[in-house]
Structure formats: C-alpha cells, structure tokens
Motif scaffolding. Structure first.
Motif, mmCIF file in Angstrom:
data_model
loop_
_atom_site.group_PDB
_atom_site.id
_atom_site.type_symbol
_atom_site.label_atom_id
_atom_site.label_comp_id
_atom_site.label_asym_id
_atom_site.label_seq_id
_atom_site.Cartn_x
_atom_site.Cartn_y
_atom_site.Cartn_z
ATOM 1 N N SER A 190 54.182 50.734 38.573
ATOM 2 C CA SER A 190 54.056 49.441 37.904
ATOM 3 C C SER A 190 52.835 49.375 36.996
ATOM 4 O O SER A 190 52.814 48.599 36.041
ATOM 5 N N GLY A 191 51.819 50.190 37.314
ATOM 6 C CA GLY A 191 50.565 50.093 36.572
ATOM 7 C C GLY A 191 49.768 48.854 36.919
ATOM 8 O O GLY A 191 48.780 48.546 36.256
ATOM 9 N N ARG A 192 50.173 48.149 37.972
ATOM 10 C CA ARG A 192 49.508 46.907 38.348
ATOM 11 C C ARG A 192 48.938 46.954 39.766
ATOM 12 O O ARG A 192 48.535 45.914 40.306
ATOM 13 N N THR A 193 48.903 48.103 40.372
ATOM 14 C CA THR A 193 48.316 48.225 41.702
ATOM 15 C C THR A 193 46.797 48.114 41.573
ATOM 16 O O THR A 193 46.149 48.966 40.974
ATOM 17 N N GLU A 195 44.142 48.475 43.417
ATOM 18 C CA GLU A 195 43.238 49.526 43.874
ATOM 19 C C GLU A 195 43.206 50.709 42.901
ATOM 20 O O GLU A 195 42.144 51.292 42.647
ATOM 21 N N VAL A 196 44.377 51.077 42.364
ATOM 22 C CA VAL A 196 44.437 52.221 41.449
ATOM 23 C C VAL A 196 43.706 51.896 40.146
ATOM 24 O O VAL A 196 42.975 52.724 39.604
ATOM 25 N N VAL A 197 43.894 50.682 39.655
ATOM 26 C CA VAL A 197 43.189 50.259 38.438
ATOM 27 C C VAL A 197 41.679 50.288 38.667
ATOM 28 O O VAL A 197 40.911 50.771 37.822
ATOM 29 N N GLU A 198 41.223 49.793 39.820
ATOM 30 C CA GLU A 198 39.787 49.754 40.114
ATOM 31 C C GLU A 198 39.190 51.158 40.191
ATOM 32 O O GLU A 198 38.083 51.403 39.692
ATOM 33 N N VAL A 199 39.913 52.076 40.813
ATOM 34 C CA VAL A 199 39.409 53.451 40.950
ATOM 35 C C VAL A 199 39.273 54.108 39.582
ATOM 36 O O VAL A 199 38.262 54.756 39.280
ATOM 37 N N LEU A 200 40.280 53.931 38.729
ATOM 38 C CA LEU A 200 40.216 54.550 37.408
ATOM 39 C C LEU A 200 39.095 53.928 36.568
ATOM 40 O O LEU A 200 38.383 54.636 35.847
ATOM 41 N N ALA A 201 38.938 52.623 36.680
ATOM 42 C CA ALA A 201 37.864 51.954 35.940
ATOM 43 C C ALA A 201 36.497 52.430 36.420
ATOM 44 O O ALA A 201 35.581 52.653 35.613
ATOM 45 N N GLU A 202 36.345 52.593 37.717
ATOM 46 C CA GLU A 202 35.073 53.077 38.270
ATOM 47 C C GLU A 202 34.774 54.494 37.773
ATOM 48 O O GLU A 202 33.654 54.787 37.341
ATOM 49 N N ALA A 203 35.760 55.353 37.802
ATOM 50 C CA ALA A 203 35.568 56.733 37.330
ATOM 51 C C ALA A 203 35.206 56.761 35.855
ATOM 52 O O ALA A 203 34.304 57.496 35.429
ATOM 53 N N ALA A 212 46.230 57.957 33.393
ATOM 54 C CA ALA A 212 47.174 57.081 34.087
ATOM 55 C C ALA A 212 48.559 57.705 34.062
ATOM 56 O O ALA A 212 48.994 58.221 33.034
ATOM 57 N N VAL A 213 49.252 57.655 35.195
ATOM 58 C CA VAL A 213 50.649 58.062 35.284
ATOM 59 C C VAL A 213 51.426 56.818 35.685
ATOM 60 O O VAL A 213 51.347 56.353 36.827
ATOM 61 N N THR A 214 52.178 56.237 34.745
ATOM 62 C CA THR A 214 52.814 54.943 34.976
ATOM 63 C C THR A 214 54.065 54.786 34.125
ATOM 64 O O THR A 214 54.188 55.428 33.080
ATOM 65 N N SER A 215 54.974 53.933 34.564
ATOM 66 C CA SER A 215 56.182 53.637 33.795
ATOM 67 C C SER A 215 55.965 52.517 32.782
ATOM 68 O O SER A 215 56.874 52.194 32.023
ATOM 69 N N PRO A 220 47.894 47.151 33.055
ATOM 70 C CA PRO A 220 46.435 47.199 33.256
ATOM 71 C C PRO A 220 45.922 48.615 33.521
ATOM 72 O O PRO A 220 44.833 48.972 33.072
ATOM 73 N N LEU A 221 46.688 49.423 34.243
ATOM 74 C CA LEU A 221 46.260 50.797 34.512
ATOM 75 C C LEU A 221 46.180 51.598 33.218
ATOM 76 O O LEU A 221 45.207 52.334 32.990
ATOM 77 N N ALA A 222 47.181 51.461 32.376
ATOM 78 C CA ALA A 222 47.169 52.179 31.097
ATOM 79 C C ALA A 222 46.008 51.727 30.223
ATOM 80 O O ALA A 222 45.425 52.530 29.485
ATOM 81 N N GLU A 223 45.656 50.451 30.314
ATOM 82 C CA GLU A 223 44.580 49.915 29.476
ATOM 83 C C GLU A 223 43.217 50.498 29.834
ATOM 84 O O GLU A 223 42.347 50.629 28.966
ATOM 85 N N VAL A 224 42.997 50.855 31.109
ATOM 86 C CA VAL A 224 41.688 51.397 31.499
ATOM 87 C C VAL A 224 41.642 52.920 31.401
ATOM 88 O O VAL A 224 40.590 53.521 31.622
ATOM 89 N N ALA A 225 42.776 53.557 31.078
ATOM 90 C CA ALA A 225 42.843 55.015 31.021
ATOM 91 C C ALA A 225 42.643 55.522 29.597
ATOM 92 O O ALA A 225 43.041 54.874 28.634
#
Length: 296
Positions: A190-193, A195-203, A212-215, A220-225
């Motif tokens: 979903s790219g909306r989990t 915890e995953v978004v927070e981890v990528l943003a922290e890194a 990011a690997v997402t459909s 939000p996940l794609a936006e921080v990657a």
C-alpha cells in the motif's frame, strides 16, 4: 498493462470525481475505449471536463489519445491472456481444479503486469548502490516481512552485508545508524504502512540511500524514497491485495538480486562455490552415488 497499472496505482490520490472516472475505466477498459467522452462522463456521474482532467493527469492531450492507448493496451492484453482469463472469484463449492486455475491465472497475469511496468533503469540504479553498500537494511511488516527475509538470504549469500527486520523498534535503531553509502529498503504494497515510512525516513535523514518497493508510486512511502520500484497486485477470493502482492514483490527483488550478481560476477561465483562446499555434506546421497550438489 502499463496504463491501467498507472490508473490503478494513482487512483487513490485523485479527487473524488476524477477517481470515479478512473474506477470506471479500470472496471471495463475495453468498454471505456469504445465509449465517447460524453458516454464516459454520464456513466461515471461526472462531466466531460472531469474526464479531460483525468486524461491530462495521465499525460494525454485529450480523450481521443486516452481511447487509443486503452484500445491498444486492452487488445494486447486480450491476445496475451485469453487462455488465462477465467475470472477471479472463488466460490465455497468450487472444486480444487478450478481453485488452482484461478490462483495460477491470477499469479501469471500479476507477474506479466509487474514485468511490463517495471523500470529497469531504476533496477540498475538500486543494484549499483547495493554492490558497494557498507550495510543494507530491509524492512517490511506482515507478508512483506517474509519478502524482506527472502531478499536478505539471497544478498547475504553473495556477500552483501544485509539484514532484514520485521520489528519497528529494531528497524528504527538500525536506520538511525546508517550513513552515506548504506542502503535502506522499505517494502509495503500500500505504501501507507506507518512503520515502514518512518524507517525509510529515518534512514534517509542520516544520508542512506532509500528504496521503496510498493504498488502505489504516489504513496507516502514512495514520497520519502529516493528510488521507487513498483509492484502490482491482483486480488482473488481469500487473498487480499497485500497477500496477492507477494509474488510481484519477489519478482522485483529477484531482478534486483540478479542484477547485483551480474555486477559482482567473480565475487558472486566464488561465494556460491564456497557456500556450496560448506553445506555439501548435509545433503543425502543420490542413488548411492554420494552427496549431490548443494542448493544454490
């Protein structure tokens, strides 16, 4: 099916009226390709201006261009998938032969759709940073955690310093220790989990390259990657989107893994030989001829 994949992936971010047009197209793209702009507007309960807004959001000059693209794509899909187009619904009384056919059909089409829209240039970029990474952290929860664990095993086997995490606290502490030259990969259909978004943003805040690997390429996940690898998903009865996306995620990461192995060919070959010999004695004899070759 690149166009339909884009419409499906981006529809969640569209305004409500535009989304209704998008959902109508996704539901029956062949019918949409035969419809006039007025027909499509009436059937979606919107206006011709709304249909035009969708066309321009997708990069088309107008509805005529969108119709041509839909007709081309649906025609190609019908030729490629006519023998597997048996529907997605599984009923409680269906025999296992039909269940097998529906599941196999869905997964075959999913793999084909994923392959058709995957950006190989991005795959090459991801592979390049992995080959020189000081440390790689993969993170996913639920079904995505299993995918992360599988990628960890593959990369470690070819001497990429890699760890997968499924616990948010552990992943966050690992992400906080990453620096420039390290890589963090977040996996979420979903790219909306959160915890995953927070981890990528922290890194990313510490200089690590983020993937990011997402459909959903506008999630939000794609936006921080920095780099985004897109997957696809096809629901069947009893297999919701997240579970259905596993094969797609594995395909994308498998292509990345092979690309890394190509770029580190000599090192990878040596690693395979060493690890094969290390586990050879743990394989049962084959027809009395002694141990077989270790699994690669």
């Amino acid at each position: 099916m690149e166009l339909l994949f884009r419409i499906r992936a981006e529809s969640d971010e569209m305004p409500e009226a535009v989304r209704r047009v998008a959902e109508l197209i996704i539901g029956d793209p062949a019918e949409a390709a035969r419809s006039t702009i007025v027909d499509l507007a009436e059937r979606s309960g919107t206006s011709t201006a709304t249909v035009t807004r969708l066309c321009r959001a997708l990069g088309f000059g107008g509805y005529s261009e969108l119709r041509v693209a839909l007709a081309t794509e649906t025609g190609r899909a019908e030729r490629a998938h006519w023998d597997t187009d048996i529907g997605q619904e599984i009923l409680p009384g269906d025999n296992l032969d039909r269940v097998l056919n529906v599941v196999a059909s869905s997964d075959i089409r999913l793999i084909q759709e994923t392959a058709s829209q995957l950006d190989v240039a991005t795959v090459e970029q991801v592979a390049r940073v992995l080959t020189t990474a000081g440390r790689v952290v993969l993170f996913g929860v639920s079904s995505s955690a299993a995918v992360a664990s599988e990628m960890e095993c593959r990369l470690q086997r070819i001497r990429i310093p890699c760890w997968s995490r499924s616990d948010a606290h552990t992943a966050l502490t690992d992400a906080a220790l990453l620096t420039k030259g390290d890589v963090a990969i977040g996996i979420s259909h979903s790219g909306r989990t959160r915890e995953v978004v927070e981890v990528l943003a922290e890194a990313g805040s510490h200089g690590a390259t983020t993937v990011a690997v997402t459909s959903h390429p506008r999630s939000p996940l794609a936006e921080v990657a920095e780099l985004v690898l897109t997957t696809s998903s096809r629901e069947t009865t009893f297999r919701a989107d997240g579970f259905a996306a596993i094969h797609s995620q594995l395909l994308v990461l498998d292509v990345v893994y092979v690309a890394v192995a190509q770029q580190t060919h000599e090192r990878t070959k040596e690693a395979f030989d060493l690890t094969a010999r290390a586990v050879e004695s743990h394989r049962l004899p084959t027809n009395g001829r002694g141990p077989g070759k270790a699994d690669q």
